[in-house]
Design an enzyme around this catalytic site. Structure first.
Site, PDB file in Angstrom:
ATOM      1  CG  ASP A   1     119.498  89.941 -66.123  1.00  0.00           C
ATOM      2  OD1 ASP A   1     118.990  91.011 -65.742  1.00  0.00           O
ATOM      3  OD2 ASP A   1     118.873  88.859 -66.165  1.00  0.00           O
TER       4      ASP A   1
ATOM      5  CG  HIS B   1     122.330  89.064 -70.657  1.00  0.00           C
ATOM      6  ND1 HIS B   1     121.255  88.705 -71.457  1.00  0.00           N
ATOM      7  CD2 HIS B   1     122.226  88.345 -69.511  1.00  0.00           C
ATOM      8  CE1 HIS B   1     120.537  87.793 -70.811  1.00  0.00           C
ATOM      9  NE2 HIS B   1     121.100  87.556 -69.635  1.00  0.00           N
TER      10      HIS B   1
END
Length: 258
Positions: free
Chosen positions: A75, A221
């Site tokens: 993400d 991430h």
């Protein structure tokens, strides 16, 4: 499994029961306060735990897969410093992943977006702004965010995105309403790394590899050196367990693009 509308219907029944009790007899004030607190707590937990599918159906895993596949997802990218390092590691280990991109970041780094696609990975929509207030947006504003990000990424890649991951994993009725309009799939996870916190690399690896099994979706991430280090250890662990990371659309057997 508890759902938003089920809880609200039950809450209304209890509330009117309390009102009737108060009309015909005596109901202490603290009981009303307790009722509101319990309702708020359940709603808050359901909103912040995407795996519960409290407000809407999110795809969090595929334990029915016959292949020894899992999906690594990232993400908040693309990130100029760290996304290329992530891509290099994935290429080295012949692993494929899914990147849920923030629209405004994609605008800044279109070359990295194209590299992600060229190297066989899948991209998804992670809103345009990734605002901390995303969970309070109206359905119209959520729709605008998703459409703007889709437009940005279509201009860069020529692809119309169908995958969406809500910022912070927060869901609510407005997001559910928006997804009915845009037609995106909501993609969650079964293994949350917490790699954006102060947790050590060792604890993160333990979190995501403990009881790791085929069909799992891992959340990372591509925005820090710590995640890059964790990814390298994760890929080695997958090899030792004979597990292969594939794009999330392949794992879930859905279409990533319209």
């Amino acid at each position: 499994m508890l759902r938003f509308y089920t809880i609200n219907a039950l809450a209304l029944v209890v509330f009117f029961g309390l009102l009737l009790g108060g009309f015909f007899g005596y109901v202490p004030a603290w009981l009303y306060v307790l009722f509101v607190f319990i309702w708020f707590l359940i709603t808050a937990i359901g909103s912040f735990q995407i795996k519960l599918n409290y407000h809407l159906q999110s795809l969090n895993h595929n334990y029915k897969t016959s292949e020894k596949h899992i999906s690594i997802t990232f993400d908040d990218g693309p990130n100029l410093e760290f996304t290329p390092k992530v891509l290099s590691l994935l290429k080295k280990h012949n692993a494929k992943a899914t990147f849920f991109l923030i629209g405004k970041n994609a605008e800044k780094h279109p070359e990295i977006v194209r590299q992600i696609i060229e190297e066989g990975h899948t991209i998804g929509n992670h809103s345009y702004s990734h605002s901390k207030n995303f969970g309070f947006f109206s359905s119209e504003k959520v729709i605008a965010e998703l459409n703007k990000t889709n437009s940005v990424l279509k201009e860069i890649t020529g692809k119309e995105l169908k995958l969406f991951r809500p910022p912070f994993g927060v869901t609510n009725p407005n997001i559910k309403k928006a997804l009915k309009v845009t037609g995106h799939f909501s993609i969650g996870w079964s293994k949350r790394s917490f790699d954006t916190t102060n947790i050590s690399e060792e604890k993160i690896i333990k979190r995501i590899t403990s009881n790791l099994k085929k069909g799992d979706i891992i959340l990372l991430h591509d925005s820090s050196a710590k995640t890059v280090a964790v990814l390298e250890q994760l890929l080695l662990t997958l090899q030792s367990h004979k597990l292969q990371s594939v794009p999330v659309d392949r794992l879930l057997e859905i279409e990533a693009y319209a």
